[in-house]
Design a protein around this motif. Structure first.
Motif, PDB file in Angstrom:
ATOM      1  N   LEU A   1     -32.826  23.109  31.579  1.00  0.00           N
ATOM      2  CA  LEU A   1     -33.226  24.384  32.077  1.00  0.00           C
ATOM      3  C   LEU A   1     -32.478  24.799  33.422  1.00  0.00           C
ATOM      4  O   LEU A   1     -32.795  23.695  34.273  1.00  0.00           O
ATOM      5  CB  LEU A   1     -34.607  24.747  32.042  1.00  0.00           C
TER       6      LEU A   1
ATOM      7  N   GLU B   1     -36.041  16.325  35.685  1.00  0.00           N
ATOM      8  CA  GLU B   1     -35.454  17.315  35.082  1.00  0.00           C
ATOM      9  C   GLU B   1     -34.359  18.187  35.693  1.00  0.00           C
ATOM     10  O   GLU B   1     -33.534  19.356  35.132  1.00  0.00           O
ATOM     11  CB  GLU B   1     -36.734  18.560  34.830  1.00  0.00           C
TER      12      GLU B   1
ATOM     13  N   ARG C   1     -41.722  24.299  31.422  1.00  0.00           N
ATOM     14  CA  ARG C   1     -40.493  24.916  30.643  1.00  0.00           C
ATOM     15  C   ARG C   1     -40.767  26.090  30.093  1.00  0.00           C
ATOM     16  O   ARG C   1     -39.900  26.927  29.754  1.00  0.00           O
ATOM     17  CB  ARG C   1     -39.780  23.596  29.820  1.00  0.00           C
TER      18      ARG C   1
END
Length: 252
Positions: A17, A47, A137
């Protein structure tokens, strides 16, 4: 320099993301426990996100003005105030910010207080790192503050390449067979090229936050990787004595 971008699939196996403009998501971690903050930061940086920390409420408000975060991981109990007061200050400057409360208290009243104060979600301590990441998320996607990147999940450091989706690793075009744990260890190293990683950081990331093993496990798996990645080639995995390990592309 070969560095990983935010387009790579995170360890969870879910697509990466990023902000709508493609830049890394920004997260502020607010907790007065430096060890816990470090572990959380490691998981969030894994991430591909930009992360800053604060150990008290006043610092949190200042860092938020500097970073303009998309999300805040916020401890309810802070040394100078409580997380609810910090939340009010943050929302004044950035109403759309996503807030995930951390609390050591599991009473229904505390959960209701957090949500009533404007928090979007909460987790209770002790918690799973994967749960924190998954909840963030979800919050960011539902708020429309993040989009899924569609570029191929590939890491490259020098002549070493990892296809995270296919779980294939090659060096100079030659396929390298790895066990699941070896793959995760190499992935962590490749996501942090040229950065020295301590044994404790590797244990936290590869074997999880609550792993009770000893540092010799890291040494053992580093030796396995070296036999597969560096055997017969110029070494990329280096030991920094007394500190940890680092993955560096070969320079000529």
């Amino acid at each position: 320099m070969n560095t990983p971008s935010a387009t790579h699939t995170p360890r969870s196996g879910r697509p990466a993301l990023a902000r709508p403009d493609g830049t890394p998501l920004r997260v502020l971690v607010v907790d007065d426990d430096p060890d816990l903050s470090e572990v959380l930061c490691g998981a969030l940086r894994y991430e591909g996100w930009e992360v800053r920390t604060a150990g008290d409420g006043a610092t949190a408000v200042t860092r938020a003005r500097e970073l303009m975060p998309d999300a805040v991981v916020l401890d309810v109990m802070l040394p100078d105030t409580d997380g609810f007061a910090v939340l009010r200050s943050l929302r004044t400057a950035r109403p759309e910010i996503c807030v995930l409360f951390l609390t050591a208290r599991d009473a229904v009243e505390d959960r209701i207080a957090g949500i009533t104060a404007g928090g979007d979600d909460y987790v209770t301590k002790p918690f799973s790192l994967e749960e924190v990441v998954a909840r963030l998320r979800g919050l960011l996607r539902r708020a429309g503050m993040a989009r899924q990147l569609v570029d191929g999940p590939r890491l490259t450091v020098g002549d070493l390449t990892m296809d995270e989706e296919a779980r294939e690793v090659t060096r100079a075009g030659e396929l390298i067979e790895l066990s699941p744990t070896e793959f995760e260890l190499l992935r962590f190293l490749m996501r942090n090229p040229r950065r020295v990683l301590s044994k404790s950081q590797i244990l936290d990331r590869v074997w999880s936050y609550d792993f009770g093993g000893q540092a010799h496990v890291v040494e053992l798996y580093i030796s396995y990787l070296r036999k597969k990645v560096d055997a017969g080639r110029d070494p990329m995995i280096h030991t920094v004595r007394g500190v940890g390990y680092v993955l560096k592309p070969v320079t000529r």
